[in-house]
Write an enzyme that holds these catalytic residues in place. Structure first.
Site, PDB file in Angstrom:
ATOM      1  N   HIS A   1      34.404 -21.318 -29.926  1.00 26.62           N
ATOM      2  CA  HIS A   1      34.097 -21.095 -28.517  1.00 26.62           C
ATOM      3  C   HIS A   1      34.381 -19.648 -28.184  1.00 26.62           C
ATOM      4  CE1 HIS A   1      34.060 -21.590 -24.161  1.00 26.62           C
ATOM      5  NE2 HIS A   1      33.362 -22.681 -24.409  1.00 26.62           N
TER       6      HIS A   1
ATOM      7  N   ASP B   1      31.531 -30.292 -27.268  1.00 30.03           N
ATOM      8  CA  ASP B   1      30.358 -30.951 -27.836  1.00 30.03           C
ATOM      9  C   ASP B   1      30.655 -31.753 -29.089  1.00 30.03           C
ATOM     10  OD1 ASP B   1      28.505 -30.037 -25.959  1.00 30.03           O
ATOM     11  OD2 ASP B   1      28.518 -28.062 -26.885  1.00 30.03           O
TER      12      ASP B   1
HETATM   13  N1  ACO Z   1      31.098 -22.238 -37.923  1.00 31.18           N
HETATM   14  C1  ACO Z   1      31.392 -21.264 -38.800  1.00 31.18           C
HETATM   15  N2  ACO Z   1      31.797 -20.036 -38.448  1.00 31.18           N
HETATM   16  C2  ACO Z   1      31.886 -19.761 -37.151  1.00 31.18           C
HETATM   17  C3  ACO Z   1      31.605 -20.728 -36.159  1.00 31.18           C
HETATM   18  C4  ACO Z   1      31.193 -22.011 -36.578  1.00 31.18           C
HETATM   19  N3  ACO Z   1      30.892 -22.961 -35.683  1.00 31.18           N
HETATM   20  N4  ACO Z   1      31.770 -20.183 -34.933  1.00 31.18           N
HETATM   21  C5  ACO Z   1      32.160 -18.920 -35.126  1.00 31.18           C
HETATM   22  N5  ACO Z   1      32.244 -18.665 -36.468  1.00 31.18           N
HETATM   23  C6  ACO Z   1      32.691 -17.404 -37.115  1.00 31.18           C
HETATM   24  C7  ACO Z   1      31.637 -16.323 -37.030  1.00 31.18           C
HETATM   25  O1  ACO Z   1      30.796 -16.358 -38.155  1.00 31.18           O
HETATM   26  C8  ACO Z   1      32.481 -15.092 -36.962  1.00 31.18           C
HETATM   27  O2  ACO Z   1      32.961 -14.830 -38.269  1.00 31.18           O
HETATM   28  P1  ACO Z   1      33.203 -13.305 -38.779  1.00 31.18           P
HETATM   29  O3  ACO Z   1      34.295 -12.772 -37.901  1.00 31.18           O
HETATM   30  O4  ACO Z   1      33.556 -13.428 -40.215  1.00 31.18           O
HETATM   31  O5  ACO Z   1      31.897 -12.589 -38.555  1.00 31.18           O
HETATM   32  C9  ACO Z   1      33.676 -15.506 -36.116  1.00 31.18           C
HETATM   33  O6  ACO Z   1      33.809 -16.926 -36.328  1.00 31.18           O
HETATM   34  C10 ACO Z   1      33.512 -15.240 -34.617  1.00 31.18           C
HETATM   35  O7  ACO Z   1      32.329 -15.857 -34.191  1.00 31.18           O
HETATM   36  P2  ACO Z   1      31.300 -15.260 -33.128  1.00 31.18           P
HETATM   37  O8  ACO Z   1      29.940 -15.792 -33.397  1.00 31.18           O
HETATM   38  O9  ACO Z   1      31.460 -13.779 -33.061  1.00 31.18           O
HETATM   39  O10 ACO Z   1      31.875 -15.886 -31.790  1.00 31.18           O
HETATM   40  P3  ACO Z   1      31.103 -16.011 -30.439  1.00 31.18           P
HETATM   41  O11 ACO Z   1      32.135 -16.026 -29.385  1.00 31.18           O
HETATM   42  O12 ACO Z   1      30.023 -14.994 -30.322  1.00 31.18           O
HETATM   43  O13 ACO Z   1      30.369 -17.444 -30.533  1.00 31.18           O
HETATM   44  C11 ACO Z   1      29.926 -19.744 -30.378  1.00 31.18           C
HETATM   45  C12 ACO Z   1      30.856 -18.585 -29.957  1.00 31.18           C
HETATM   46  C13 ACO Z   1      28.464 -19.380 -30.067  1.00 31.18           C
HETATM   47  C14 ACO Z   1      30.273 -20.981 -29.573  1.00 31.18           C
HETATM   48  C15 ACO Z   1      30.099 -19.997 -31.898  1.00 31.18           C
HETATM   49  O14 ACO Z   1      31.433 -20.366 -32.158  1.00 31.18           O
HETATM   50  C16 ACO Z   1      29.141 -21.056 -32.429  1.00 31.18           C
HETATM   51  O15 ACO Z   1      27.981 -20.734 -32.744  1.00 31.18           O
HETATM   52  N6  ACO Z   1      29.585 -22.357 -32.509  1.00 31.18           N
HETATM   53  C17 ACO Z   1      28.725 -23.425 -32.934  1.00 31.18           C
HETATM   54  C18 ACO Z   1      27.820 -23.857 -31.787  1.00 31.18           C
HETATM   55  C19 ACO Z   1      28.584 -24.620 -30.721  1.00 31.18           C
HETATM   56  O16 ACO Z   1      29.352 -25.531 -30.988  1.00 31.18           O
HETATM   57  N7  ACO Z   1      28.315 -24.250 -29.451  1.00 31.18           N
HETATM   58  C20 ACO Z   1      28.894 -24.921 -28.287  1.00 31.18           C
HETATM   59  C21 ACO Z   1      29.796 -24.001 -27.519  1.00 31.18           C
HETATM   60  S1  ACO Z   1      30.610 -24.849 -26.230  1.00 31.18           S
HETATM   61  C22 ACO Z   1      29.439 -25.037 -25.038  1.00 31.18           C
HETATM   62  O17 ACO Z   1      28.505 -24.330 -24.886  1.00 31.18           O
HETATM   63  C23 ACO Z   1      29.646 -26.160 -24.159  1.00 31.18           C
END
Ligand code: ACO
Length: 436
Positions: free
Chosen positions: A312, A370
């Site tokens: 998140h 979720d």
């Molecule tokens: N699985 C694997 N790796 C992940 C995940 C994941 N679900 N989420 C983040 N990471 C990793 C990224 O690859 C990144 O790694 P790095 O530092 O080696 O490059 C690090 O964790 C940080 O992630 P970001 O993408 O920079 O974080 P951001 O804040 O931009 O994204 C998000 C947040 C979009 C929710 C992301 O965690 C994600 O895509 N999760 C899966 C989708 C999801 O569950 N979305 C629902 C969110 S809650 C809602 O909307 C109600």
């Protein structure tokens, strides 16, 4: 409301010119202070650069407070745990819109008002017929909610407080009807009209699952679970869809058009579309022995696969909504008589393995709201394509409350971010015949 500190400022120094600039610090009632950079461009000739807005506060708001490090979520000061455990969705709607929990009289008034707006204009039925039957219900939602402004002209004057209130009530009241109709349309069943004697959640369940050919009885366990899911999704500060609603609304667009914009933003798998993606992922994983393979894929930078329902932008701890849902999933499945739901077993094992893995621990990736919601929704009988629609139904009140707060904020201006331009500089125009 926010206070500008009389003593604290932040100084910015340009190490090329040696010039320094001072910016005031503003404190809210809780959470981190902010640096007021509204005069930054005027004073320095520079903009900030913050793609994804990770360090940007876009507005003042008194509706929802999140402390992502501690895993805290509060609406108007009330914890999400208290609201989910002790309140109901109609009260939470009132709270978000009007700032306080309703008295008995206020609650009765609000419930009656919402109930009296649940029907949609009969002409709207024809709009559905224009869609293909196999359309994704979110596609139908975007279209139909956007079209509401063509049906309710008498509540689109955003400068009239009475119009704003009526539009807010209409949106909260009609969105379950519109969502249930989107579902009915895709499965080829007749639309079911709302019934005023039922609660918000009961009405929605009936409009979704009842058919004219037989009586439909609503299980109290299911309507309680539905109501709790609505509460947990009601608002969440300045997330992508809410910011979309605010940005659309900042130009003076009418509320129906703004909420349609919010629904579009919510649809994406990185946001509200994740609940659908979680279930698809669990189906793809299939069995517990395949979890390690998917964990490795999620950690592989060259593989676009991510663990859906994990991570998140704001929570660097357990999403408090996921904690509530995790507990209630068992309870709901028991009450529904669903024994040994293999997807729940799989989800819990996936969560256990991921949480113990250094990759997820280092990045503070925990289950979000979720992760468990889809399992409950599936048990209730919703197809995965409806999961994000349900999120939109619940979030409409949050969008509306945030939109209204923005319009009523005297400092509100059109939202207009700037950019770091990296394209071509000026170049001479070459006639087509001379281009190489
Ligand atoms: N699985 C694997 N790796 C992940 C995940 C994941 N679900 N989420 C983040 N990471 C990793 C990224 O690859 C990144 O790694 P790095 O530092 O080696 O490059 C690090 O964790 C940080 O992630 P970001 O993408 O920079 O974080 P951001 O804040 O931009 O994204 C998000 C947040 C979009 C929710 C992301 O965690 C994600 O895509 N999760 C899966 C989708 C999801 O569950 N979305 C629902 C969110 S809650 C809602 O909307 C109600």
């Amino acid at each position: 409301m926010a206070k500008t500190s009389q003593t604290r400022t932040v100084t910015l120094t340009d190490n090329e010119t040696g010039q320094t600039y001072e910016f005031p610090v503003i404190s809210g009632s809780d959470g981190p202070d902010v640096i007021d950079i509204r005069r930054l461009y005027a004073e320095t000739g520079m903009f900030t650069f913050d793609p994804g807005y990770t360090s940007t506060g876009s507005c003042e708001s008194a509706i929802t407070f999140i402390d992502g490090e501690k895993g805290i979520l509060r609406h108007r000061g009330y914890s999400i745990e208290d609201l989910a455990g002790k309140s109901d969705f109609m009260e939470v709607c009132y709270l978000l819109l009007y700032g306080d929990l309703p008295t008995v009289k206020e609650k009765e008034w609000f419930q009656n008002t919402i109930t009296n707006h649940t029907m949609v204009h009969e002409q709207l039925l024809f709009l559905y017929r224009g869609f293909r039957r196999d359309a994704h219900p979110m596609a139908v939602m975007v279209g139909v909610v956007g079209a509401l402004s063509a049906f309710y002209h008498d509540s689109t004057d955003i400068n009239d407080p009475q119009h704003r209130v009526i539009a807010s009530h209409r949106l909260i009241a009609k969105i379950p009807t519109i969502a249930a109709m989107a579902y009915k349309y895709t499965i080829g069943q007749p639309f079911v009209y709302p019934r005023n004697s039922l609660s918000y959640a009961e009405n929605f369940l009936r409009m979704t699952f009842a058919v004219p050919a037989e009586d439909y009885s609503i299980s109290p366990a299911v309507s309680r679970a539905m109501d709790r899911l609505f509460i947990l999704h009601a608002d969440h500060e300045q997330n992508a869809s809410t910011s979309t609603v605010r940005l659309a609304g900042s130009s003076g667009a009418n509320p129906f058009a703004c909420i349609a914009a919010g629904i579009s933003s919510l649809w994406g798998p990185a946001h509200g579309g994740a609940n659908e993606a979680v279930l698809n992922m669990l189906h793809e994983i299939g069995t517990k022995d395949r979890i390690p393979e998917f964990i490795e894929r999620a950690k592989d930078r060259d593989d676009p696969f991510r663990l859906m329902g994990f991570g998140h932008r704001v929570y660097k701890n357990y999403d408090p909504r996921a904690s509530v849902l995790r507990e209630s999933t068992h309870e709901v499945l028991d009450e529904l008589g669903v024994k040994d739901e293999p997807l729940l077993e799989l989800a819990m094992e996936l969560e256990r393995i991921a949480i113990e893995d250094d990759y997820f621990a280092e990045r503070k990736l925990f289950p979000n709201v979720d992760f468990y919601s889809g399992i409950i929704l599936k048990a209730i009988g919703f197809p995965t394509s409806m999961f994000t629609v349900l999120f939109a139904v619940a979030r409409t009140v949050g969008w509306v409350a945030q939109w209204k707060e923005m319009i009523e904020d005297p400092s509100q201006r059109i939202g207009r971010p700037r950019q770091l331009f990296v394209g071509e500089k000026e170049r001479p125009f070459v006639p087509v015949a001379d281009r190489k």
